[in-house]
Design an enzyme around this catalytic site. Structure first.
Site, PDB file in Angstrom:
ATOM      1  N   GLU A 503       1.356  -1.414  -0.311  1.00 52.15           N
ATOM      2  CA  GLU A 503       0.046  -0.451  -0.070  1.00 52.15           C
ATOM      3  C   GLU A 503       0.597   1.058   0.161  1.00 52.15           C
ATOM      4  OE1 GLU A 503      -2.229   3.271   1.723  1.00 52.15           O
ATOM      5  OE2 GLU A 503      -0.154   2.295   2.696  1.00 52.15           O
ATOM      6  N   SER A 690     -23.558  27.723 -23.519  1.00 55.33           N
ATOM      7  CA  SER A 690     -25.413  26.563 -23.083  1.00 55.33           C
ATOM      8  C   SER A 690     -24.515  26.319 -21.640  1.00 55.33           C
ATOM      9  CB  SER A 690     -25.560  25.515 -24.229  1.00 55.33           C
ATOM     10  OG  SER A 690     -24.260  24.252 -24.074  1.00 55.33           O
ATOM     11  N   HIS A 771     -14.844   6.659 -11.644  1.00 51.76           N
ATOM     12  CA  HIS A 771     -16.249   7.758 -10.893  1.00 51.76           C
ATOM     13  C   HIS A 771     -16.173   9.061 -11.151  1.00 51.76           C
ATOM     14  CE1 HIS A 771     -18.991   7.940  -7.842  1.00 51.76           C
ATOM     15  NE2 HIS A 771     -18.456   7.272  -8.080  1.00 51.76           N
TER      16      HIS A 771
END
Length: 821
Positions: A503, A690, A771
Site C-alpha cells: 500500500e 450553453s 467514477h
C-alpha cells in the site's frame, strides 16, 4: 361374546311381530327389535313383550334347537331351548373413536392454520441460513467481545521488525495463521510488482562558490532513542522515497513552500524559475509525489522534502511541550518517508496500469506514473542549514503570500541560493513479489459480500499508527466474528477480510488484486470498509460514499468514546456537520471506489489540536509512542473494532441492504451548488454558451433524483418493517412476493455507485479513474474533488470540455433516475 338362554321357541308370527331375524343356516336369532334380555335382568325387559312372546311360543312348533336340528311338532316338549346370540361390535367402537378423533384433529388443525404457525420472512431467512443467534445478542457480543490486551499484543508483534512491501513475509504468515485460527478460509495472493529499495544516499550543502567543499552534510538518520527500542534496531529502514529515481545532481536550491500547483504558479508569476535547480518543499496539503511532479514539469532536477513545525499546531516545543520521547511534541530528527508515485494518475504497479501484474503480464514505461528526478526526505533539524542558505536570496515570504513562511527563524526566501547542494540517491529498482492475505467467512448466499481491508506493510520497523493500528484491529475483528460463530451465528452474505501488501508504495496489493478480479467484484461486492491509520489520536475522521453515511451515523449513535463522550459529537468536532468527506485517494479504498464503483468508507482516529504530534512514516510511529502518548488503554483500538463489527454485520445480515440513496442525492446537490460558484460569471451568459442552461437542467434533474431517492428509500424502509411481520401459512405467498421485491430493490441499490462510472474514465491521462463524482484532484492526490472532470475543465478555462462534462453528469443522473423507477 355369545350368550345362550333357555326360552320357548318363537312362532313365525312371533318372529314377524317382533321383527326377529333367524339365521336359516342354524336357526339362531341374529337380531330383534324387541329387547330379549337375560332373565336375570327382568327390570330392563318390558313385561308386555315377554308375556306375549311366552303365550305365542306355547302354541308354536319348535323352530330350532341349540344344535340347529329341526324337530317335528309331534315330539315337541313343553319347552324347548333356543339360542340367542348377543354380539359386541368392536369395529364399530373403533370407528366411532376414530371419527371423534378426526373431528377433534380437524378443529385443532383449522385453529392452528389460522393462528399458528405464524412466521416472518426475517425468521425464515435466518432459519434457512442456519443462524441461531438473534440480532440483539449479536450486537451485545460485538460490543463486549473486543479485548484491548489482545489488540495490544498484535500491535507489539507487527511493529517489532521492519516490514517493507515485499520484505514482510513473517507478518504475512502471522496474519494468515491468526485468521485461520479464527475460522476463516485463508489464502495468500502473490503479485510480482515493480518496486525500489534504497542502497545509498547523500545530501550536502556546499560552500558558496565551491562545487566540492562541504559546508554541511545531513546524516539522513533519525536519532536512536534509548526509551524506544525499535528506533535503534540494526536493520532499520533508511530514509528514502518509494519510486524516487536514482541520480546524482548538484545545483542551487529554490524554496517552493508546500510544492502545490498554486505554489509553483506563484513562483512562475513572480519570476522565480526552478529550471535546473533543486527544489526545497515542506510536507503538507498535497500528496508528496505531486510535489515532485510539479517541480519536474518546470524543469527542476531534484527535490528535498522536510516537515515544518508550523504544521504541528499547538503541540510544539515553542509552546512549552517537550519533544518526544520526553513529551508529545515532534522529535526534531523525525523524517517522513513515503512514495512519490503520481497517486492521482495511476495507482498500482506503474508498469501495469489498469491490469493485474502477473509473471507474464506485459509491462509499460513506468515514468508516466513515477518521477524521473531524484528526491530525498530530511528532518526539521537537518532542513535548517538549507533554509539558512536561502535567506536573503530572491523574494521573501511577505512577497509570496500569507502561508509562505513556517516555524524557522529564517525568512523562507525563495532563492535561488548562492551555495549549491549535492543530492545523491541510488535505488535498487526491481520486480519483487508482494503478498495479500485474503480471508473469507462464507455466508449463506455467495452472490454478495462485504470486504474489510487494511495493509500490513510499513516504511519502518514501527508503524504503530500507520498501518498496524488497523492491522491489530482487523485481527480482533476476526476473533469477534469467531465468537459469534461459536454461538451459532452464520452471516447471510459472505465477509472478506483483506490484509494488503504494498500500500505504501502506491496501493499496489489492493489495486492488483481488484484489477485481477474486477468482473467478479463488480457483481458481488456491496461495500468496502477501509481501516488504515485506525488510531493515531482521539478525533474521529471519515470519508466515503454517501450511500453508507446513514449506516455510519447510526452505528456511531450506539457508541461512546472511552471518556464517555458521544461518538457523534466527537465526529462533529472534526467534520463540523458530521458528514462524510468525499473520498479521494491515499489508501486501499481507492481502487474500489474510484475504479470499480463500489461504495466505500475509510475512517480512523487522528490527532486533534492537543494530541501528541503524529510522527507519520517515521521511526517514532512506534509501539512505545502509541503505548505512552496515544492510547495506553488501547480502548480506541477496541472502539474501531466495534464500529467495524456493527457495520459489517448490518451489511452482511440485513436482508434489505442498508444503503440509502437520499444521502447521495443530497450530496450531489451540495457538490453541484459549490461547483457552480466556481464558474466565471461571463460563462453564465446564455448568449455565449450553453453552460447556464446545462446547469439548470442538472439542478432540475437532481431535484427529480432527490424525489425518486426519497421514494426508493421509503420503499426500502417499508420492506424492512414488513420483514418482521408474521404471516400465517396460508398467506405465505405474501412472504414470497416480499422476498422477490427485496431482491429486486437490493440489486438496484447495489448498482447505484456503479452507475456513476464511465468506461473512458477521466480526462488528462486519468483513464484509470472511472467514477465521475469521486476521485482525487489532479494536483491534490489525497483529498477528493467531487465531479473532477467538471472541476478541472472549469479550472482550465475550457468551455467546450466543461459542456462535455455537464452532459456526462446529466446523462448519468437520468440513468439513475430510470433505475430507481
Amino acid at each position: 361374546m355369545q350368550v345362550s338362554h333357555w326360552l320357548p321357541c318363537f312362532s313365525q308370527d312371533t318372529v314377524k311381530q317382533h321383527d326377529l331375524s333367524v339365521d336359516p343356516r342354524n336357526g339362531k336369532i341374529s337380531s330383534f327389535r324387541c329387547p330379549i334380555i337375560p332373565q336375570n335382568l327382568p327390570s330392563v325387559i318390558p313385561s308386555d313383550c315377554t308375556t306375549k312372546m311366552s303365550q305365542d311360543l306355547e302354541n308354536q312348533p319348535l323352530l330350532a334347537t341349540r344344535s340347529g336340528r329341526s324337530i317335528g311338532s309331534q315330539s315337541r316338549p313343553p319347552h324347548k331351548i333356543v339360542t340367542i346370540q348377543r354380539q359386541r361390535h368392536h369395529g364399530r367402537t373403533w370407528c366411532r373413536m376414530a371419527a371423534f378423533s378426526a373431528i377433534g384433529l380437524t378443529v385443532v388443525a383449522i385453529f392452528n392454520a389460522m393462528f399458528w404457525p405464524r412466521s416472518s420472512l426475517s425468521r425464515d431467512i435466518s432459519w434457512f441460513r442456519g443462524n441461531k443467534l438473534p440480532s440483539a445478542e449479536i450486537e451485545r457480543l460485538i460490543l463486549e467481545s473486543p479485548e484491548p490486551d489482545r489488540i495490544r499484543e498484535h500491535s507489539k508483534y507487527y511493529t517489532s521488525d521492519p516490514h517493507l512491501a515485499g520484505r514482510n513475509f513473517q507478518q504475512v504468515e502471522y496474519t494468515k495463521a491468526k485468521l485461520e485460527e479464527y475460522g476463516f478460509n485463508v489464502k495468500i495472493e502473490t503479485y510480482p510488482v515493480y518496486i525500489n529499495y534504497p542502497l545509498e544516499h547523500r545530501l550536502a550543502l556546499l560552500e558558496e562558490g565551491s562545487d566540492d567543499a562541504i559546508a554541511f552534510e545531513a546524516t539522513l538518520e533519525e536519532d536512536i532513542l534509548e526509551e524506544d527500542p525499535t528506533t535503534g534496531i540494526a536493520n532499520r529502514v533508511p530514509t528514502f522515497h518509494g519510486y524516487s529515481a536514482s541520480g546524482n545532481v548538484t545545483a542551487e536550491i529554490v524554496y517552493a513552500n508546500y510544492g502545490t500547483h498554486e505554489d509553483y504558479l506563484n513562483l512562475v508569476a513572480k519570476g522565480v524559475s526552478v529550471e535546473g535547480k533543486i527544489v526545497l518543499v515542506r510536507y503538507g496539503k498535497i500528496f508528496r509525489g505531486l510535489k515532485v511532479k510539479g517541480a519536474q514539469d518546470l524543469g527542476a532536477i531534484g527535490v528535498i522534502m522536510y516537515s515544518d513545525l508550523a504544521d504541528d499546531g499547538e503541540v510544539t516545543v515553542e509552546n512549552g511541550y517537550a519533544a518526544y520521547p520526553d513529551g508529545p511534541a515532534r522529535n526534531p530528527s523525525a523524517v517522513q518517508r513515503g512514495s512519490v508515485q503520481y497517486m492521482s494518475l495511476c495507482p498500482g504497479d506503474p508498469t501495469t496500469p489498469g491490469y493485474a501484474s502477473k509473471p507474464d503480464s506485459p509491462r509499460t514505461d513506468p515514468y508516466e506514473c513515477v518521477p524521473r528526478i531524484p528526491s530525498l526526505p530530511v528532518s526539521w533539524k537537518e532542513a535548517q542549514p538549507f533554509l539558512k542558505a536561502l535567506e536573503g536570496n530572491g523574494l521573501g515570504a511577505p512577497d509570496m503570500g500569507d502561508d509562505w513562511s513556517g516555524a524557522s527563524k529564517y525568512n523562507y526566501s525563495t532563492g535561488p541560493s548562492v551555495a549549491k547542494v549535492n543530492l545523491y540517491n541510488l535505488q535498487n529498482t526491481t520486480i519483487s513479489p508482494i503478498w495479500n492475505v485474503i480471508a473469507e467467512l462464507p455466508g449463506h448466499t455467495k452472490s454478495s459480500e462485504i470486504i474489510i481491508g487494511n495493509h500490513h506493510d510499513a516504511w519502518i520497523a514501527g508503524g504503530a499508527g500507520d498501518p498496524n493500528s488497523g492491522s491489530a484491529a482487523l485481527l480482533e475483528l476476526a476473533r469477534t466474528f469467531y465468537v459469534l460463530k461459536q454461538q451459532g451465528w452464520k452471516p447471510l452474505r459472505s465477509i472478506v477480510l483483506a490484509s494488503w501488501d504494498g500500500e505504501e508504495y502506491g496501493l499496489l496489493g489492493s489495486t492488483e488484486w481488484a484489477e485481477d478480479y474486477a468482473d467478479t467484484l463488480k457483481k458481488r461486492v456491496i461495500a468496502y470498509l477501509n481501516v488504515d491509520v485506525a488510531v493515531a489520536g482521539h478525533s474521529l475522521e471519515a470519508s466515503g460514499s454517501p450511500l453508507l453515511e446513514r449506516l455510519f451515523r447510526a452505528t456511531l449513535g450506539k457508541l461512546h468514546t472511552p471518556e464517555g463522550d458521544s461518538l457523534i459529537e466527537n465526529w462533529k468536532k472534526s467534520s463540523q456537520k458530521a458528514i462524510l468527506y468525499p473520498p479521494g485517494s491515499g489508501s486501499d479504498f481507492t481502487v474500489f471506489q474510484c475504479h470499480l464503483g463500489v461504495p466505500t468508507l475509510d475512517f480512523g482516529f487522528g490527532p486533534n489540536k492537543t494530541d501528541a504530534v503524529y510522527h507519520y512514516h517515521s521511526n517514532y510511529d512506534s509501539f512505545h509512542w502509541m503505548d505512552n502518548y496515544v492510547s495506553d488503554s488501547w480502548e480506541y483500538h477496541s472502539l474501531v473494532v466495534k464500529i467495524l463489527g456493527l457495520m459489517t454485520v448490518q451489511l452482511a445480515d440485513d436482508p434489505v441492504m442498508d444503503l440509502r440513496v437520499s444521502e447521495y442525492a443530497r450530496s450531489v446537490r451540495y457538490y453541484i451548488e459549490n461547483i457552480k460558484k466556481m464558474v466565471p460569471k461571463e460563462w453564465l451568459n446564455e448568449k455565449t454558451s450553453s453552460i447556464a442552461a446545462n446547469f439548470h437542467k442538472i439542478e432540475k434533474t437532481i431535484g427529480e433524483f432527490k424525489g425518486k431517492a426519497g421514494k426508493f428509500d421509503g420503499l426500502m424502509e417499508s420492506y424492512s418493517r414488513r420483514l418482521n411481520h408474521d404471516y400465517p401459512w396460508y398467506r405465505s405467498w405474501h412472504k414470497i412476493l416480499l422476498y422477490f421485491h427485496i431482491a429486486q430493490a437490493n440489486q438496484k441499490v447495489k448498482y447505484i455507485e456503479r452507475s456513476f462510472t464511465r468506461e473512458e474514465g477521466l480526462d488528462n491521462g486519468r483513464g484509470w479513474f472511472k467514477h465521475i463524482i469521486f476521485a482525487p484532484g489532479y494536483w491534490t492526490g489525497y483529498s477528493g474533488i467531487p465531479f473532477p472532470g467538471l472541476v478541472e475543465a472549469i479550472d482550465a478555462n475550457d468551455i467546450e470540455t466543461t459542456e462535455k462534462w455537464q452532459e456526462i453528469v446529466l446523462e448519468k443522473l437520468e440513468k439513475i433516475i430510470d433505475c430507481l423507477d
